[in-house]
Scaffold this motif. Structure first.
Motif, PDB file in Angstrom:
ATOM      1  N   PHE A 239      -0.031  35.390   8.730  1.00 17.47           N
ATOM      2  CA  PHE A 239       0.989  34.875   9.651  1.00 17.47           C
ATOM      3  C   PHE A 239       0.918  33.355   9.779  1.00 17.47           C
ATOM      4  O   PHE A 239       1.936  32.707  10.037  1.00 17.47           O
ATOM      5  CB  PHE A 239       0.841  35.544  11.011  1.00 17.47           C
ATOM      6  CG  PHE A 239       1.164  37.014  10.992  1.00 17.47           C
ATOM      7  CD1 PHE A 239       2.241  37.505  10.278  1.00 17.47           C
ATOM      8  CD2 PHE A 239       0.359  37.928  11.670  1.00 17.47           C
ATOM      9  CE1 PHE A 239       2.546  38.855  10.248  1.00 17.47           C
ATOM     10  CE2 PHE A 239       0.650  39.280  11.660  1.00 17.47           C
ATOM     11  CZ  PHE A 239       1.748  39.739  10.944  1.00 17.47           C
ATOM     12  N   ALA A 240      -0.261  32.775   9.595  1.00 11.40           N
ATOM     13  CA  ALA A 240      -0.380  31.313   9.598  1.00 11.40           C
ATOM     14  C   ALA A 240       0.385  30.728   8.418  1.00 11.40           C
ATOM     15  O   ALA A 240       0.972  29.643   8.512  1.00 11.40           O
ATOM     16  CB  ALA A 240      -1.853  30.896   9.545  1.00 11.40           C
ATOM     17  N   MET A 241       0.393  31.448   7.292  1.00  6.47           N
ATOM     18  CA  MET A 241       1.106  30.969   6.109  1.00  6.47           C
ATOM     19  C   MET A 241       2.601  31.244   6.193  1.00  6.47           C
ATOM     20  O   MET A 241       3.424  30.418   5.792  1.00  6.47           O
ATOM     21  CB  MET A 241       0.538  31.634   4.846  1.00  6.47           C
ATOM     22  CG  MET A 241      -0.876  31.234   4.484  1.00  6.47           C
ATOM     23  SD  MET A 241      -1.376  31.859   2.847  1.00  6.47           S
ATOM     24  CE  MET A 241      -1.275  33.633   3.089  1.00  6.47           C
ATOM     25  N   ARG A 242       2.972  32.418   6.738  1.00  4.81           N
ATOM     26  CA  ARG A 242       4.367  32.863   6.657  1.00  4.81           C
ATOM     27  C   ARG A 242       5.121  32.794   7.976  1.00  4.81           C
ATOM     28  O   ARG A 242       6.338  32.921   7.987  1.00  4.81           O
ATOM     29  CB  ARG A 242       4.410  34.303   6.136  1.00  4.81           C
ATOM     30  CG  ARG A 242       3.781  34.506   4.779  1.00  4.81           C
ATOM     31  CD  ARG A 242       4.485  33.714   3.703  1.00  4.81           C
ATOM     32  NE  ARG A 242       3.972  34.049   2.375  1.00  4.81           N
ATOM     33  CZ  ARG A 242       4.336  33.440   1.264  1.00  4.81           C
ATOM     34  NH1 ARG A 242       5.221  32.456   1.309  1.00  4.81           N
ATOM     35  NH2 ARG A 242       3.818  33.800   0.101  1.00  4.81           N
ATOM     36  N   GLY A 243       4.415  32.661   9.082  1.00  3.94           N
ATOM     37  CA  GLY A 243       5.085  32.540  10.367  1.00  3.94           C
ATOM     38  C   GLY A 243       5.557  33.866  10.923  1.00  3.94           C
ATOM     39  O   GLY A 243       5.126  34.942  10.514  1.00  3.94           O
ATOM     40  N   THR A 244       6.481  33.799  11.879  1.00  3.16           N
ATOM     41  CA  THR A 244       7.026  34.987  12.541  1.00  3.16           C
ATOM     42  C   THR A 244       8.464  35.220  12.080  1.00  3.16           C
ATOM     43  O   THR A 244       8.937  34.570  11.153  1.00  3.16           O
ATOM     44  CB  THR A 244       6.987  34.809  14.062  1.00  3.16           C
ATOM     45  OG1 THR A 244       7.791  33.664  14.416  1.00  3.16           O
ATOM     46  CG2 THR A 244       5.573  34.595  14.567  1.00  3.16           C
TER      47      THR A 244
END
Length: 307
Positions: A239-244
């Motif tokens: 999620f840090a790489m791809r977000g929400t």
């Protein structure tokens, strides 16, 4: 002579044998072609059309498997990783096990199609694999299987015993009572909660849905993780790489609940990211096999972009 009514079950059979949906379709096409060419020699007094077709399909599969490496999942190749920052490098030289798109063929929700069980079957010698599926899953008699394999009843029974022992040692067995079906209300609730947590990148909520020793694996990346702690650490990295703002679609694969995950694009819309196949036991997720392969999306007929 019409062979088409048998296509779906033959594709499922060949898939269990070779572990690849695309290859199974090709092998069934070859089976149909051989059957058509040999139709004048078919003797209805010796075998039903279905039994005859399975004999041809078995020979086609055994020929295809000669000298072939098995199709594994990452958990079948080594110990779990404890490094959530490990490089996500695909092992493209490994012929990975593929999921089966239930909606493409009406073969029912079958415990014997589970990914973990199909992966365990791939470790058996090809003829043992054929005996196991023909006897245990398809319920052919030992005499019928002996004819299909050009073998004897004692040899078939011996091969079946060895196959059962190997699966038991691997912790796998054909026992439908142990598997929660995708349409079970409790399973649907767990998957719905997982979807909501995933779409909002809520890692603590995801981890609360897992069993203590839950497995996360991601073919074609050979890494895999065991336990909620490492599962959560890896998801934080993702999620840090791809977000929400993810978009998910419910599916069914191998008689198990599945999700297609679409990652948001900077310019709007979503593109395919992974297809995730879940094993749910006791109201918790025990395994998530995450496929990051474009051919898998193609097999499931999923769009390459959604708004």
């Amino acid at each position: 002579m019409d062979f088409e009514p048998y296509r779906a079950e033959l594709v499922a059979y060949c898939y269990r044998m070779v572990g690849s949906f695309h290859e199974a379709e090709d092998l069934v096409q070859e089976t149909m072609l051989r059957a058509w060419r040999a139709r004048e020699r078919y003797d209805a007094s010796r075998a039903s059309v279905r039994t005859w077709l399975y004999r041809i399909a078995t020979n086609v599969c055994l020929t295809a498997l000669e000298g072939r490496a098995r199709r594994p999942l990452p958990s079948g190749l080594g110990a779990p990783s404890d490094d959530p920052e490990a490089p996500l490098t695909p092992a493209l030289d490994v012929p990975w096990l593929q999921p089966f798109p239930d909606a493409r063929f009406e073969v029912g929700i079958r415990a014997d199609m589970r990914l973990a069980l199909v992966a365990a079957m791939q470790t058996l010698p090809a003829r043992q694999r054929a005996v196991l599926v023909l006897r245990e899953v398809l319920q052919f008699s030992s005499a019928e299987v002996a004819v299909q394999l050009g073998s004897t009843v004692p040899a078939v029974n011996s091969a079946l015993q060895r196959a059962r022992a190997a699966l038991a040692e691997a912790g796998e067995a054909v026992d439908p009572a142990e598997v929660s079906e995708p349409d079970d209300p409790k399973v649907r609730e767990v998957i719905e909660r997982y979807m909501r947590a995933f779409e909002t990148a809520d890692v603590p909520a995801l981890v609360r849905l897992l069993t203590e020793d839950a497995v996360l694996e991601m073919p074609p990346v050979p890494l895999w993780y065991r336990g909620g702690h490492d599962y959560g650490r890896f998801m934080r990295r993702l999620f840090a790489m791809r977000g929400t703002g993810w978009a998910l679609r419910r599916l069914r694969a191998n008689g198990q609940p599945a999700l297609a995950a679409y990652v948001p694009e900077p310019g709007g819309g979503h593109r395919p990211h992974t297809l995730q196949v879940f094993t749910v036991t006791g109201g918790r997720i025990a395994r998530n096999v995450v496929f990051a392969d474009s051919t898998v999306f193609e097999a499931f007929g999923l769009p390459d972009r959604i708004p």
